[in-house]
Design a protein around this motif. Structure first.
Motif, mmCIF file in Angstrom:
data_model
loop_
_atom_site.group_PDB
_atom_site.id
_atom_site.type_symbol
_atom_site.label_atom_id
_atom_site.label_comp_id
_atom_site.label_asym_id
_atom_site.label_seq_id
_atom_site.Cartn_x
_atom_site.Cartn_y
_atom_site.Cartn_z
ATOM 1 N N ASP A 136 0.795 -1.305 0.081
ATOM 2 C CA ASP A 136 -0.113 0.075 0.021
ATOM 3 C C ASP A 136 0.870 1.314 -0.072
ATOM 4 O O ASP A 136 1.451 1.777 0.952
ATOM 5 C CB ASP A 136 -0.894 -0.265 1.146
ATOM 6 N N LEU A 137 0.870 2.178 -0.896
ATOM 7 C CA LEU A 137 1.680 3.195 -1.381
ATOM 8 C C LEU A 137 0.697 4.660 -0.933
ATOM 9 O O LEU A 137 -0.246 4.547 -1.546
ATOM 10 C CB LEU A 137 2.288 3.259 -2.717
ATOM 11 N N HIS A 138 1.530 5.325 -0.285
ATOM 12 C CA HIS A 138 0.711 6.485 0.126
ATOM 13 C C HIS A 138 0.945 7.681 -0.597
ATOM 14 O O HIS A 138 2.143 8.203 -0.851
ATOM 15 C CB HIS A 138 0.746 6.794 1.839
ATOM 16 N N LEU A 139 -0.100 8.293 -1.268
ATOM 17 C CA LEU A 139 0.077 9.387 -2.174
ATOM 18 C C LEU A 139 -0.393 10.852 -1.842
ATOM 19 O O LEU A 139 -1.538 10.792 -1.234
ATOM 20 C CB LEU A 139 -0.549 9.088 -3.462
ATOM 21 N N PHE A 140 0.472 11.880 -1.804
ATOM 22 C CA PHE A 140 -0.073 12.982 -1.180
ATOM 23 C C PHE A 140 0.076 14.135 -2.539
ATOM 24 O O PHE A 140 0.805 13.896 -3.495
ATOM 25 C CB PHE A 140 1.018 13.415 -0.212
ATOM 26 N N SER A 183 -11.012 5.172 -0.903
ATOM 27 C CA SER A 183 -11.316 6.064 0.328
ATOM 28 C C SER A 183 -10.020 6.658 0.604
ATOM 29 O O SER A 183 -8.834 6.300 0.238
ATOM 30 C CB SER A 183 -11.700 5.107 1.261
ATOM 31 N N THR A 184 -9.856 7.626 1.497
ATOM 32 C CA THR A 184 -8.442 8.173 2.049
ATOM 33 C C THR A 184 -8.192 7.462 3.246
ATOM 34 O O THR A 184 -9.021 7.165 4.162
ATOM 35 C CB THR A 184 -8.808 9.521 2.344
ATOM 36 N N ALA A 185 -6.910 7.541 3.554
ATOM 37 C CA ALA A 185 -6.237 6.788 4.700
ATOM 38 C C ALA A 185 -6.578 7.905 5.806
ATOM 39 O O ALA A 185 -6.182 9.113 5.558
ATOM 40 C CB ALA A 185 -4.916 6.578 4.293
ATOM 41 N N SER A 197 -3.310 9.540 7.835
ATOM 42 C CA SER A 197 -2.316 10.345 6.968
ATOM 43 C C SER A 197 -3.116 11.018 6.031
ATOM 44 O O SER A 197 -2.272 12.028 5.581
ATOM 45 C CB SER A 197 -1.461 9.420 6.237
ATOM 46 N N GLN A 198 -4.233 11.109 5.879
ATOM 47 C CA GLN A 198 -5.141 11.748 4.920
ATOM 48 C C GLN A 198 -4.328 11.663 3.400
ATOM 49 O O GLN A 198 -4.299 12.333 2.893
ATOM 50 C CB GLN A 198 -5.141 13.306 5.156
ATOM 51 N N SER A 199 -3.895 10.431 3.234
ATOM 52 C CA SER A 199 -3.244 10.066 1.728
ATOM 53 C C SER A 199 -4.224 9.223 1.124
ATOM 54 O O SER A 199 -5.092 8.645 1.485
ATOM 55 C CB SER A 199 -1.991 9.421 2.040
ATOM 56 N N THR A 200 -4.149 9.267 -0.177
ATOM 57 C CA THR A 200 -4.670 8.359 -1.158
ATOM 58 C C THR A 200 -3.737 7.185 -1.326
ATOM 59 O O THR A 200 -2.464 7.216 -1.356
ATOM 60 C CB THR A 200 -4.714 9.042 -2.754
ATOM 61 N N VAL A 201 -4.332 6.023 -1.347
ATOM 62 C CA VAL A 201 -3.515 4.622 -1.354
ATOM 63 C C VAL A 201 -3.546 3.905 -2.659
ATOM 64 O O VAL A 201 -4.771 3.694 -3.121
ATOM 65 C CB VAL A 201 -4.200 3.789 -0.144
ATOM 66 N N ALA A 202 -2.515 3.780 -2.967
ATOM 67 C CA ALA A 202 -2.019 3.016 -4.374
ATOM 68 C C ALA A 202 -1.754 1.703 -3.963
ATOM 69 O O ALA A 202 -0.838 1.495 -3.006
ATOM 70 C CB ALA A 202 -1.151 3.639 -5.302
ATOM 71 N N ARG A 203 -2.299 0.632 -4.538
ATOM 72 C CA ARG A 203 -1.989 -0.792 -4.073
ATOM 73 C C ARG A 203 -1.215 -1.499 -5.268
ATOM 74 O O ARG A 203 -1.815 -1.492 -6.371
ATOM 75 C CB ARG A 203 -3.208 -1.377 -3.937
#
Length: 336
Positions: free
Chosen positions: A186-190, A224-226, A229-235
């Protein structure tokens, strides 16, 4: 390749010894026969003015030695000096992000007892690999007062065990089990990354413990947003046949948003700066020559070369700073 300080010191001493050997040879006394030849040559020039001699001295330079050095193959090997042929490459627009390894949905389970009752036996522990249907524990049902087996729902690895003999099994999970043959990352995108990165893009996941890289592609962007962290998750999914990727581990990843093929590129490790110029070092046998280059686009691993190199040139791609240091030493010797 990072050299241990002691090894690096030994290599530099070897390089210096090679330079001293050449200087000692130059200082050896001239053999008598050679001295006589030189005397004859001097007599042959008697009667001429000094102009020609001055011209000869003014024309004698070290151009043939400047910007190059000789390093024996054995020393280069010991120092970790490596070369690769210059050739085509790919320059990528890469975005580096952070992430975490997690079990694949549907291949992760918390195993509970079907009926409450005392635990009579426990037959699996943390780290055990189990097969589907394998007995994990035996519980005596409070309803029938007979024993029944708690079994593994699929092939996997026991991640946690929360039960011991004599415990009362109830609604709490007895075991946590997961199939770890493949895992999610799970990668967190900001910020703008969340707008530019889409599913299907190639991604390289880097393991922090040893730098190992797994190449894969983004499987999906979660809707949904994490919360934390309020990040978008790319999987993305990665293979874990060797078992070295572990759930819960933090990772780095490079997502390639776009890429462009270029006719000539070298790794960033090949580049050095000399006199404000970008240079690389080209090997010809045991001779290494400094080559100024004009550069184009670059990414986090390689750079496009617009001028100064030809395809097939053997460019130093590892430990290029050692070659630079040896050329600098040789140049300092010429100044004296």
């Amino acid at each position: 390749m990072n050299l241990h300080p002691a090894i690096l010191a030994a290599v530099l001493l070897m390089l210096a010894a090679c330079g001293r050997a050449g200087e000692d040879a130059a200082r050896q006394p001239t053999p008598p026969s050679a001295a006589a030849g030189k005397a004859g040559a001097a007599d042959a020039h008697d009667g001429h003015d000094d102009h020609g001699s001055e011209d000869g001295e003014a024309g004698h330079t070290h151009d043939e030695d400047e910007g190059q050095t000789t390093i024996a193959a054995a020393i280069a090997e010991a120092a970790g000096i490596r070369t690769a042929a210059a050739g085509p490459g790919v320059i990528r627009d890469e975005h580096e992000v952070q992430g975490i390894v997690t079990p694949v949905e549907g291949r992760h389970a918390r195993v509970v007892a079907r009926f409450p009752g005392p635990v009579r036996a426990v037959r699996a522990g943390v780290g055990d690999r189990v097969r589907r249907g394998q007995a994990l524990a035996v519980v005596e049902s409070n309803i029938s007062l007979s024993d029944y087996t708690v079994s593994a729902p699929f092939d996997g690895t026991i991640l946690s065990r929360n039960v011991a003999v004599g415990d009362l099994a109830g609604e709490a999970p007895l075991f946590e089990i997961a199939d770890l043959s493949s895992l999610w990352v799970d990668l967190h995108l900001f910020g703008r990354d969340a707008q530019h990165i889409t599913d299907g893009l190639p991604v390289e996941v880097i393991r922090l413990t040893d730098g190992h890289v797994a190449a894969t592609a983004l499987d999906r962007i979660l809707p949904s947003t994490a919360t934390a962290s309020q990040s978008t998750v790319a999987r993305a999914r990665i293979d874990n046949a060797d078992g070295q990727w572990r759930p819960g581990a933090a990772v780095r990843a490079r997502v390639s948003v776009s890429e462009r093929s270029v006719p000539l590129a070298v790794p960033l490790g090949a580049l050095q700066k000399t006199g404000g110029r970008d240079v690389v070092y080209v090997r010809d046998g045991e001779r290494y020559r400094e080559r100024p280059v004009r550069l184009g686009e670059r990414d986090g691993r390689r750079v496009e070369v617009l001028d100064g190199l030809a395809a097939g040139d053997a460019v130093v791609v590892e430990q290029s700073y050692l070659v630079k240091a040896d050329i600098g030493k040789a140049g300092a010797g010429h100044e004296h």
